[in-house]
Enzyme design. Structure first.
Site, PDB file in Angstrom:
ATOM      1  N   SER A   1      -5.105   2.294  -0.628  1.00  0.00           N
ATOM      2  CA  SER A   1      -4.814   1.613  -1.729  1.00  0.00           C
ATOM      3  C   SER A   1      -5.298   0.163  -1.567  1.00  0.00           C
ATOM      4  O   SER A   1      -5.841  -0.425  -2.247  1.00  0.00           O
ATOM      5  CB  SER A   1      -3.427   1.480  -2.251  1.00  0.00           C
ATOM      6  OG  SER A   1      -2.839   2.980  -2.454  1.00  0.00           O
ATOM      7  N   ASP A   2      -4.954  -0.495  -0.361  1.00  0.00           N
ATOM      8  CA  ASP A   2      -5.542  -1.844  -0.130  1.00  0.00           C
ATOM      9  C   ASP A   2      -6.956  -1.797  -0.104  1.00  0.00           C
ATOM     10  O   ASP A   2      -7.596  -2.685  -0.737  1.00  0.00           O
ATOM     11  CB  ASP A   2      -4.799  -2.392   1.189  1.00  0.00           C
ATOM     12  CG  ASP A   2      -3.484  -2.814   0.991  1.00  0.00           C
ATOM     13  OD1 ASP A   2      -3.216  -3.581  -0.108  1.00  0.00           O
ATOM     14  OD2 ASP A   2      -2.744  -3.010   1.800  1.00  0.00           O
ATOM     15  N   LEU A   3      -7.609  -0.972   0.746  1.00  0.00           N
ATOM     16  CA  LEU A   3      -8.862  -0.964   1.130  1.00  0.00           C
ATOM     17  C   LEU A   3      -9.975  -0.811  -0.079  1.00  0.00           C
ATOM     18  O   LEU A   3     -10.735  -1.381  -0.356  1.00  0.00           O
ATOM     19  CB  LEU A   3      -9.271   0.056   2.117  1.00  0.00           C
ATOM     20  CG  LEU A   3      -8.605  -0.157   3.341  1.00  0.00           C
ATOM     21  CD1 LEU A   3      -8.969   1.201   4.363  1.00  0.00           C
ATOM     22  CD2 LEU A   3      -9.186  -1.283   4.247  1.00  0.00           C
TER      23      LEU A   3
ATOM     24  N   ASP B   1       0.791  -1.131  -0.214  1.00  0.00           N
ATOM     25  CA  ASP B   1      -0.081   0.078   0.012  1.00  0.00           C
ATOM     26  C   ASP B   1       0.820   1.466   0.103  1.00  0.00           C
ATOM     27  O   ASP B   1       0.552   2.118  -0.883  1.00  0.00           O
ATOM     28  CB  ASP B   1      -0.885   0.059   1.383  1.00  0.00           C
ATOM     29  CG  ASP B   1      -1.944   1.219   1.279  1.00  0.00           C
ATOM     30  OD1 ASP B   1      -2.914   1.160   0.788  1.00  0.00           O
ATOM     31  OD2 ASP B   1      -1.351   2.419   2.070  1.00  0.00           O
TER      32      ASP B   1
ATOM     33  N   GLY C   1      -9.721  -3.746  -2.449  1.00  0.00           N
ATOM     34  CA  GLY C   1     -10.962  -4.737  -1.679  1.00  0.00           C
ATOM     35  C   GLY C   1     -12.139  -4.385  -2.436  1.00  0.00           C
ATOM     36  O   GLY C   1     -12.829  -5.256  -2.686  1.00  0.00           O
TER      37      GLY C   1
END
Length: 421
Positions: free
Chosen positions: A179-181, A147, A184
Site C-alpha cells: 500500500s505504501d509502495l 500499510d 508512492g
C-alpha cells in the site's frame, strides 16, 4: 564530489517533508529521474525508518537497511519545523521549489505555515502532494493510516492467503508494504501529470493521495468481479480467480508455478504431460469451463505433475514456450543472471566511504537513463550545504542556527570505512 543529475527531471527541485515509506518512495523515484531532492528531517530524530531494524549498517550511523531502500539521490537537512525560525527556513526553500511532498496528518502543517494554502500563496507554481492514510476529507480523514492497517481495511487481505479450512488458512498481508509502495508510485505519476499541466498553464496545484484510495484502486479484476459480475472475491491461495490453471503445483521435489493464459497453452500443457484426454474433456475445453470445474481439473493434473522433477518440468515448459517457473527466495532472485543482466542491483558509496547496495529504478530509458549519484544520506549531513547553496546563508549564520538547535548537522566521518577496523 557528487556528479550533477543527468536524468529527464534534471533541474527539478523537490522539497521532501515526508518520512517512513510512501512519501520517500515517491521522492526517490523523482530523484532517480534527475530531480534535486532535499529531505527535511527532525534534528536528533530523523526519518522513523532509520531505526527500523535490525539489520543496521555497522558504520557509526546505525541506519537501518530499511531506510536505505527509499532514500538515495537526496540531500538531508535537519531543520526543526516546530521552531518558527526553522519553519521560516523551510518556507524559503519552498519558494524556490517545484514540488513539495509531505505526509503529515490532515491540517498538521497549518500551525507551521507549511500547508498548501500558505505555501501556494508564496509560490503559485508549486505542486504540493499530501500523502495520508485516508485523504483530506471523508469520515476517516483524521485517522492515522499504516500499510498493514490499509491492507486489511481495503479488502486486500480478504483475497490474500489460503482459504478458510485449509492448513494455514486465513487473511494474510502481502510480504512487502504494497500500500505504501504503490501510493508512492501513484504520487510520483500524479506529480508528473501536475507538472505537465503547469508547463502548459503556469498553475501549480494540490494533490491529495490516500493509502486507502490507492489500495482499493489496486483491487482491479477482483473489484470488477464483484461490481460487474456479483461474484464475491475470496481467498484462493495461489489460484487465480478467473484464469485456470494459473497456480502452483507440487512436483516430486518442489513446487512449480504454472501460468496458462489461454486455451492453446492449456492444450499444449496437457500434451506435455501426456494427458490429451484432459484437454479433450468437454468440461475443460475453454477457460470458463475450467473455472467452473476447477477441483476436477486439479484432480486430473496433480497426480501426473507430482511424478515430475521440478527442474525437468520447468525446462520442458520453457521448450514448449509455456509460462512456468519456480518460487525463488529473495537471495536466489537477487543472484539470478537475469537481474544481473538488467543492472537492477546498484552499488553506491556513502559520504564516509561505507558501501551500500540498492535496487535500481526498473525503467530503462534510451536517452535519459536514471542515475545513482547520491547514496542514502545520514540525517542532517547536508544541512550546512543546503542552507548555504539554496538559501545563501553565511557559515556564521548557519553555525548560530546549529548552536541554537534550530538546525542540526552530522559531520562526515574523517576516517573512511576502508580505514575503520
Amino acid at each position: 564530489m557528487t556528479a550533477p543529475a543527468s536524468g529527464p527531471l534534471a533541474g527539478l527541485k523537490v522539497l521532501d517533508l515526508s518520512r517512513v515509506l510512501a512519501g520517500p518512495w515517491c521522492t526517490q523515484i523523482l530523484g532517480d529521474l534527475g530531480a534535486e531532492v532535499t529531505k527535511i528531517e527532525q534534528p536528533g530524530q530523523g526519518d522513523d525508518t532509520r531505526r527500523w531494524g535490525p539489520p543496521f549498517l555497522d558504520d557509526g550511523s546505525r541506519d537501518s537497511a530499511y531506510y536505505l531502500c527509499a532514500n538515495r539521490n537526496k540531500r538531508s537537512a535537519a531543520i526543526d519545523l516546530a521552531d518558527p525560525r526553522g519553519a521560516a527556513l523551510i518556507r524559503r526553500l519552498a519558494i524556490d521549489a517545484d514540488v513539495v511532498v509531505e505526509n503529515f496528518r490532515v491540517g498538521g502543517l497549518v500551525k507551521y505555515g507549511l500547508d498548501h494554502a500558505s505555501l501556494t500563496t508564496l509560490n503559485p507554481r508549486l505542486i504540493h502532494c499530501s500523502i495520508t492514510g485516508f485523504g483530506q476529507d471523508g469520515p476517516y480523514r483524521d485517522r492515522g493510516g499504516y500499510d498493514f492497517l490499509v491492507q486489511g481495511m481495503s479488502g486486500l487481505m480478504s483475497v490474500t492467503g489460503h482459504p478458510d479450512g485449509e492448513p494455514g488458512g486465513g487473511p494474510l498481508k502481502v510480504g512487502v508494504p504494497i500500500s505504501d509502495l504503490v501510493t508512492g508510485l501513484y504520487a510520483a505519476t500524479s506529480i508528473l501529470a501536475a507538472l505537465a499541466h503547469r508547463d502548459r498553464t503556469g498553475e501549480g496545484q494540490h494533490i491529495d493521495m490516500a493509502l486507502l484510495d490507492t489500495q482499493v484502486s489496486l483491487l482491479a479484476n477482483q473489484a470488477s468481479n464483484w461490481l460487474n459480475g456479483g461474484q464475491q472475491p475470496r481467498r484462493l491461495g495461489n489460484r487465480h480467480p478467473n484464469v485456470v490453471p494459473y497456480q502452483d503445483f507440487a512436483c516430486a521435489d518442489g513446487d512449480v508455478l504454472v501460468a496458462l493464459g489461454n486455451d492453446r497453452q492449456f492444450r499444449d500443457f496437457c500434451a506435455l504431460l501426456g494427458l490429451p484426454e484432459v484437454a479433450a474433456d468437454a468440461r475443460f475445453r475453454d477457460n470458463s469451463g475450467r473455472a467452473a470445474h476447477r477441483d476436477a481439473l486439479e484432480a486430473a493434473l496433480c497426480p501426473v505433475i507430482a511424478t515430475w522433477q521440478a527442474a525437468d518440468l520447468i525446462a520442458a515448459m520453457e521448450a514448449a514456450k509455456l509460462p512456468g517457473g519456480k518460487v525463488n527466495t529473495i537471495p536466489e532472485i537477487l543472484a539470478d543472471p537475469q537481474i544481473a543482466a538488467r543492472g537492477l542491483i546498484q552499488p553506491m558509496t556513502r559520504s564516509d566511504g561505507t558501501p551500500v547496495r540498492v535496487l535500481g529504478y526498473p525503467g530503462r530509458f534510451s536517452r535519459t537513463p536514471p542515475d545513482y549519484r547520491r547514496a542514502p544520506p545520514r540525517s542532517g549531513e547536508d544541512s550546512r550545504a543546503v542552507l548555504r547553496d539554496l538559501l545563501g546563508l553565511s557559515d556564521e549564520d548557519i553555525t548560530t542556527l546549529i548552536g541554537e538547535g534550530v538546525v542540526a548537522e552530522t559531520l562526515r566521518d574523517p576516517h573512511p570505512a576502508s580505514e575503520r577496523q
